[in-house]
Design an enzyme around this catalytic site. Structure first.
Site, PDB file in Angstrom:
ATOM      1  N   ASP A 104       0.894  -1.164  -0.055  1.00 16.11           N
ATOM      2  CA  ASP A 104      -0.006   0.002   0.149  1.00 16.11           C
ATOM      3  C   ASP A 104       0.793   1.431  -0.039  1.00 16.11           C
ATOM      4  O   ASP A 104       2.045   1.289   0.572  1.00 16.11           O
ATOM      5  CB  ASP A 104      -0.681  -0.027   1.343  1.00 16.11           C
ATOM      6  CG  ASP A 104      -2.004  -1.189   1.414  1.00 16.11           C
ATOM      7  OD1 ASP A 104      -2.135  -1.639   0.141  1.00 16.11           O
ATOM      8  OD2 ASP A 104      -2.301  -1.277   2.426  1.00 16.11           O
TER       9      ASP A 104
HETATM   10  N1  URA Z   1      -1.444  -5.983   3.764  1.00 20.31           N
HETATM   11  C1  URA Z   1      -1.818  -4.610   3.748  1.00 20.31           C
HETATM   12  O1  URA Z   1      -2.926  -4.323   4.287  1.00 20.31           O
HETATM   13  N2  URA Z   1      -1.166  -3.670   3.142  1.00 20.31           N
HETATM   14  C2  URA Z   1      -0.126  -4.062   2.585  1.00 20.31           C
HETATM   15  O2  URA Z   1       0.785  -3.086   2.021  1.00 20.31           O
HETATM   16  C3  URA Z   1       0.451  -5.300   2.452  1.00 20.31           C
HETATM   17  C4  URA Z   1      -0.368  -6.236   3.240  1.00 20.31           C
END
Ligand code: URA
Length: 252
Positions: A104
């Site tokens: 993310d």
């Molecule tokens: N899980 C999440 O919620 N975000 C990420 O970036 C990776 C795994």
């Protein structure tokens, strides 16, 4: 690059098989028979390698480890937002590398970039069950044995139209509202959704390990380095792409 490595990474067989091809005199470089598997192919000779009389298509794979900073999009290009592509040196950017999976915008930590599509697929596909470890700091009551057990049994998320049963995961509770969560699936926003299910708010989320690779404790956000050939072989062995033990570049 070593001749046997160039051929093995281009699909001409395992390192042992290509060594045998080379020592039998089936391989030429720049028109000359080369019988030494450890022959160092120069960059301008890469397109002159032939196997059993046909010019070989040599694929030179690149494997990078990036420590993704907060506020960076997992994308090679974006018109508006800071993105991973901006951290890649110009000489590598046109080698068709892309991120292995996605973190993310606000997740930090270990991100592999490569142009090896098969390895990328195997590291991300839930079928291969490659473990990804996330370090989470969160707001809310401390997690307890109840969440450890629920994670181990496989959490059922109910935040979408249909309930989703997740693969079993491992939760380790640390001091000071910190936890380590090990997942093997990679569903979108999986960690944040799990913590929302537990009614905890994720404050920071960092990927610290993927398969056999771990982020160094002193790694700096934004840093980028090539994986060593040993690290690449470990990932390939983990995903079943090779079965042979690691061979140093200098050795035969
Ligand atoms: N899980 C999440 O919620 N975000 C990420 O970036 C990776 C795994």
């Amino acid at each position: 690059m070593r001749l046997d490595k160039a051929l093995a990474s281009s699909g001409y067989g395992t390192r042992t098989e290509v060594k045998s091809l080379i020592s039998k005199g089936k391989v030429t470089v720049a028109g000359k028979v080369i019988k030494d598997p450890g022959y160092k192919v120069k960059d301008d000779e890469l397109n002159t390698i032939s196997v059993a009389g046909s010019i070989a298509e040599i694929k030179e794979n690149i494997y990078l480890l990036f420590d993704k900073p907060d506020g960076v999009l997992t994308a090679m290009e974006d018109k508006r937002l800071p993105h991973v592509g901006q951290f890649i040196p110009a000489n590598l950017i046109n080698r068709k590398i892309s991120p292995v999976g996605r973190l993310d915008f606000h997740t930090t930590g270990l991100l592999i970039l490569t142009n090896d599509g098969e390895l990328s697929h195997r590291l991300t596909s839930p079928n291969y069950g490659i473990r990804k470890v996330y370090e989470v700091t969160y707001e809310g009551p401390a997690l307890t044995e109840a969440q450890i057990k629920e994670a181990a049994d496989g959490i059922t998320l109910t935040d979408m139209d249909k309930p989703v049963k997740l693969h079993p995961s491992v939760l380790e509770i640390k001091e000071g509202n910190r936890a380590l969560l090990t997942l093997t699936e990679g569903k979108t926003h999986e960690v944040r959704r799990i913590f929302a299910h537990w009614e905890r708010l994720v404050i920071t989320l960092k990927r610290v390990a993927l398969g056999t690779l771990m982020l160094d404790n002193n790694s700096q956000e934004g840093s980028l380095r090539e994986l060593t050939s040993e690290e690449v072989d470990d990932l390939k062995r983990l995903t079943g792409l090779i079965t042979e033990p690691h061979q140093e570049d200098g050795k035969q």
